[in-house]
Motif scaffolding. Structure first.
Motif, mmCIF file in Angstrom:
data_model
loop_
_atom_site.group_PDB
_atom_site.id
_atom_site.type_symbol
_atom_site.label_atom_id
_atom_site.label_comp_id
_atom_site.label_asym_id
_atom_site.label_seq_id
_atom_site.Cartn_x
_atom_site.Cartn_y
_atom_site.Cartn_z
ATOM 1 N N PHE A 243 0.518 -1.070 0.202
ATOM 2 C CA PHE A 243 0.103 -0.087 -0.234
ATOM 3 C C PHE A 243 0.660 1.654 -0.259
ATOM 4 C CE2 PHE A 243 0.856 -1.118 4.633
ATOM 5 C CZ PHE A 243 0.924 0.148 4.876
ATOM 6 N N GLY A 244 0.635 2.179 -0.451
ATOM 7 C CA GLY A 244 0.633 3.925 -0.144
ATOM 8 C C GLY A 244 0.356 4.732 -1.392
ATOM 9 N N THR A 245 1.166 5.935 -1.833
ATOM 10 C CA THR A 245 1.339 6.407 -2.507
ATOM 11 C C THR A 245 2.124 6.714 -4.631
ATOM 12 O OG1 THR A 245 2.318 7.967 -2.232
ATOM 13 C CG2 THR A 245 0.123 8.431 -1.068
ATOM 14 N N VAL A 246 2.509 5.392 -3.940
ATOM 15 C CA VAL A 246 3.737 5.562 -5.242
ATOM 16 C C VAL A 246 3.221 4.580 -6.202
ATOM 17 C CG1 VAL A 246 5.768 5.966 -4.284
ATOM 18 C CG2 VAL A 246 4.619 3.774 -4.611
ATOM 19 N N THR A 247 3.355 4.988 -7.458
ATOM 20 C CA THR A 247 2.786 4.169 -8.770
ATOM 21 C C THR A 247 3.355 2.078 -8.695
ATOM 22 O OG1 THR A 247 2.896 6.042 -10.435
ATOM 23 C CG2 THR A 247 2.638 4.109 -11.250
ATOM 24 N N GLY A 248 2.015 1.849 -8.706
ATOM 25 C CA GLY A 248 2.175 0.672 -8.451
ATOM 26 C C GLY A 248 1.943 -0.842 -7.354
ATOM 27 N N THR A 249 1.782 0.233 -6.241
ATOM 28 C CA THR A 249 1.666 -0.406 -4.708
ATOM 29 C C THR A 249 -0.378 -1.260 -5.438
ATOM 30 O OG1 THR A 249 0.144 1.105 -4.488
ATOM 31 C CG2 THR A 249 2.295 1.296 -3.884
ATOM 32 N N ASP A 250 -0.164 -1.778 -4.734
ATOM 33 C CA ASP A 250 -1.719 -2.689 -4.802
ATOM 34 C C ASP A 250 -3.027 -1.924 -4.095
ATOM 35 O OD1 ASP A 250 -0.352 -5.497 -5.889
ATOM 36 O OD2 ASP A 250 0.628 -5.715 -3.565
ATOM 37 N N VAL A 251 -2.857 -1.342 -3.347
ATOM 38 C CA VAL A 251 -3.946 -0.651 -2.644
ATOM 39 C C VAL A 251 -2.655 1.412 -2.612
ATOM 40 C CG1 VAL A 251 -5.245 0.466 -0.763
ATOM 41 C CG2 VAL A 251 -4.597 -2.398 -1.095
ATOM 42 N N ARG A 252 -3.391 1.594 -3.714
ATOM 43 C CA ARG A 252 -3.677 3.370 -3.651
ATOM 44 C C ARG A 252 -4.445 4.773 -3.014
ATOM 45 N NH1 ARG A 252 -2.127 3.116 -8.317
ATOM 46 N NH2 ARG A 252 -3.849 4.628 -9.338
ATOM 47 N N ALA A 253 -3.744 5.622 -2.518
ATOM 48 C CA ALA A 253 -4.379 6.741 -1.831
ATOM 49 C C ALA A 253 -4.009 7.385 -3.276
ATOM 50 C CB ALA A 253 -3.981 7.311 -0.898
ATOM 51 N N VAL A 269 -7.984 3.138 -4.303
ATOM 52 C CA VAL A 269 -7.313 1.994 -5.789
ATOM 53 C C VAL A 269 -7.143 1.016 -4.925
ATOM 54 C CG1 VAL A 269 -6.865 2.774 -7.694
ATOM 55 C CG2 VAL A 269 -6.648 4.750 -6.836
ATOM 56 N N ALA A 270 -8.127 0.306 -5.685
ATOM 57 C CA ALA A 270 -7.850 -1.093 -5.068
ATOM 58 C C ALA A 270 -7.950 -1.536 -6.383
ATOM 59 C CB ALA A 270 -8.449 -1.851 -4.279
ATOM 60 N N GLY A 271 -6.688 -2.374 -7.565
ATOM 61 C CA GLY A 271 -7.153 -3.133 -8.430
ATOM 62 C C GLY A 271 -8.356 -1.215 -9.583
ATOM 63 N N ASP A 272 -8.601 -2.093 -10.234
ATOM 64 C CA ASP A 272 -9.634 -1.447 -11.053
ATOM 65 C C ASP A 272 -10.969 -0.945 -10.418
ATOM 66 O OD1 ASP A 272 -8.749 -2.448 -12.953
ATOM 67 O OD2 ASP A 272 -10.056 -4.148 -13.635
ATOM 68 N N ALA A 273 -10.999 -0.611 -8.821
ATOM 69 C CA ALA A 273 -11.928 -0.180 -7.856
ATOM 70 C C ALA A 273 -11.503 0.609 -7.648
ATOM 71 C CB ALA A 273 -12.912 -1.475 -6.658
ATOM 72 N N THR A 274 -12.499 1.816 -7.025
ATOM 73 C CA THR A 274 -12.085 3.101 -5.874
ATOM 74 C C THR A 274 -13.238 3.548 -5.714
ATOM 75 O OG1 THR A 274 -13.138 4.525 -8.063
ATOM 76 C CG2 THR A 274 -10.459 3.795 -8.505
ATOM 77 N N ALA A 275 -13.074 3.921 -4.576
ATOM 78 C CA ALA A 275 -13.744 4.279 -3.539
ATOM 79 C C ALA A 275 -13.384 5.872 -2.829
ATOM 80 C CB ALA A 275 -14.163 4.111 -2.446
ATOM 81 N N HIS A 285 -0.661 12.779 8.136
ATOM 82 C CA HIS A 285 0.322 11.368 8.061
ATOM 83 C C HIS A 285 -0.902 10.105 8.201
ATOM 84 C CE1 HIS A 285 -0.939 13.416 11.820
ATOM 85 N NE2 HIS A 285 -0.644 11.893 12.600
ATOM 86 N N HIS A 286 -2.559 10.696 8.216
ATOM 87 C CA HIS A 286 -3.313 9.292 8.803
ATOM 88 C C HIS A 286 -3.213 8.789 7.822
ATOM 89 C CE1 HIS A 286 -3.095 9.557 13.123
ATOM 90 N NE2 HIS A 286 -4.143 11.261 13.254
ATOM 91 N N VAL A 287 -3.470 9.270 6.065
ATOM 92 C CA VAL A 287 -3.323 9.080 5.187
ATOM 93 C C VAL A 287 -2.249 7.257 5.346
ATOM 94 C CG1 VAL A 287 -3.428 8.763 2.511
ATOM 95 C CG2 VAL A 287 -3.669 11.105 3.513
#
Length: 466
Positions: A243-253, A269-275, A285-287
């Motif tokens: 997880f993280g904010t960088v490109t290529g992570t499985d779960v991203r903000a 962002v998790a795969g093709d899903a977004t919410a 920092h709580h992100v």
């Protein structure tokens, strides 16, 4: 706690039964005689200031059915062991094994130099809306708190969330030996306990023990934004999810935004899903903490939409962690005084700057960051310099151990009334009583051992017992 007979407790702990051989534990496991209820197991731990054996009589009078001891005592039913603390861990290990054998139970283990407690609270709130969940109180994350948390579980428990702390090599290996996680989360490798570890690389080595201790078939959840954490993938014996904010992570903000009140929102962002997630917690920092919690929940089968909604509803649970109080006199108190290290200090100061903005006066009341070893002066100096760069209007440095914060602030260009060094909490209280005025935003932060949290309670009017 599941119901156990005294012989079952003796078998699990390698102990010897004394007294009533038919005694049964039908209540909780406690280490404080004041918390005993009928049917409880009282664990007589020797402490720094008190010995639990001295309170066995009080525990029995309150209804404890069995006591766990390392010397013979006057009690109707006891299990005598060589080492009470080790026996507590062994009992927790046995109970967890029984619960896992009886039905579905997922264990989540969380570690990191910062953010463990908040992430634990977020995971707990997200999962508790799904099924019965056990979450530790406060920061029950050591060789005593973790087994006590495990022993709160019963046959109804679906999720067991454990915070795992370490102040040395081998500590997490011991904890995972009690409760190997199905999902292990590593948040950040920072400089907390730097003096005890001797260096950041040693801290990374200790945190990686959680990854190595994952239950067979379990998943490691790693923060891709932290290179030392990302490197722990090599220690994993099973799947790794990032997880993280960088490109290529499985779960991203992505599209992270901070409003005027310091609340972060982002697109999950998790795969093709977004919410969309809109946090009620204060501080950008709580992100990271929210992403970690989201990744755990997604691994356990929750939908992105449900995860985002529950994270958006989550609130600060544990005291003295970025708790914001709006006082009737117009002063805002940010209480982040449970503990402090260089990473959390930086995060808290940035949150203060956001909340104060350009219109309100920012005040930072900062005490010592303990356990930094030879790096202490440099790290405190850096905090003082950052306060100046963030345009904090008044920095109040509390105690001799934190004096380098003042030194750093002055070297960065803070003069006159912009920084004050006071001897102790009483002196800080006196200064603030004369200084505070409507509109001020006040951050209170220091290591727990400094006692500065008591000042935070007084300023916020909460009176929470830390």
């Amino acid at each position: 706690m599941i119901e156990l007979g005294i012989h079952e407790i003796a078998d699990a702990t390698g102990g010897r039964v004394l007294g009533d051989t038919a005694a049964r534990v039908t209540g909780p496991v406690v280490i404080d005689s004041r918390l005993v209820v009928a049917g409880a197991l009282f664990v007589a731990l020797p402490g720094e200031h008190a010995d639990g054996h001295d309170f066995v009589a009080a525990a029995v009078a309150a209804g404890a059915s069995v006591v766990l001891v390392s010397r013979e005592v006057d009690a109707p039913a006891a299990v005598l062991v060589e080492d009470v603390q080790s026996a507590l861990g062994a009992l927790a290990r046995e109970v967890l094994a029984r619960l896992r054998a009886a039905g579905p139970l997922e264990v989540v283990g969380i570690t990191g130099s910062v953010g463990k407690t908040t992430t634990k609270d977020l995971v707990g709130q997200v999962l508790a809306a799904e099924a019965p969940t056990v979450v530790p109180q406060g920061s029950f994350n050591n060789e005593i708190g973790l087994p006590l948390t495990v022993l709160e579980s019963d046959a109804s428990t679906r999720y067991l969330v454990l915070e795992m702390g370490a102040s040395g090599i081998g500590h997490l290996t011991y904890l995972t030996g009690i409760a190997a996680p199905d999902v292990a989360v590593v948040l950040v490798v920072g400089s907390a306990h730097l003096g005890e570890f001797g260096g950041v690389e040693a801290i990374a080595q200790a945190k990686a023990e959680l990854v190595a201790g994952v239950r067979p078939g379990g998943t490691a959840v790693l923060n891709a934004d932290d290179l030392r954490v990302a490197a722990m993938a090599s220690a994993a014996h099973g799947p790794v999810v990032t997880f993280g904010t960088v490109t290529g992570t499985d779960v991203r903000a992505q599209d992270v935004r901070i409003d005027r009140d310091g609340h972060a929102s982002f697109t999950l962002v998790a795969g093709d899903a977004t919410a969309t997630v809109a946090l009620r917690l204060v501080g950008e920092h709580h992100v990271t903490n929210a992403l970690a919690a989201a990744t755990v929940a997604l691994q356990l089968g929750l939908s992105p939409e449900a995860v985002a909604a529950r994270l958006s509803d989550a609130r600060a649970v544990s005291p003295h962690r970025m708790q914001v109080t709006e006082r009737a006199d117009g002063v805002t108190i940010i209480d982040d005084s449970y503990n402090a290290n260089p990473d959390s200090m930086r995060a808290a100061l940035r949150a203060l700057a956001v909340l104060a903005g350009r219109e309100r006066r920012s005040i930072a009341v900062l005490g010592e960051m303990l356990e930094l070893g030879d790096d202490s002066r440099e790290r405190h100096d850096e905090v003082g310099r950052l306060a100046v760069r963030l345009n904090v209007k008044l920095t109040v440095v509390v105690g001799d151990g934190a004096w380098a914060i003042r030194e750093g602030a002055m070297m960065e260009g803070s003069w006159g009334d912009e920084v004050a060094h006071v001897a102790d909490v009483d002196a800080a209280r006196t200064l603030l009583a004369d200084e505070l005025r409507p509109g001020d935003v006040v951050l209170v932060k220091a290591s727990h051992g400094t006692g500065v949290w008591r000042l935070a309670d007084e300023l916020a009017g909460t009176g929470v017992d830390a």
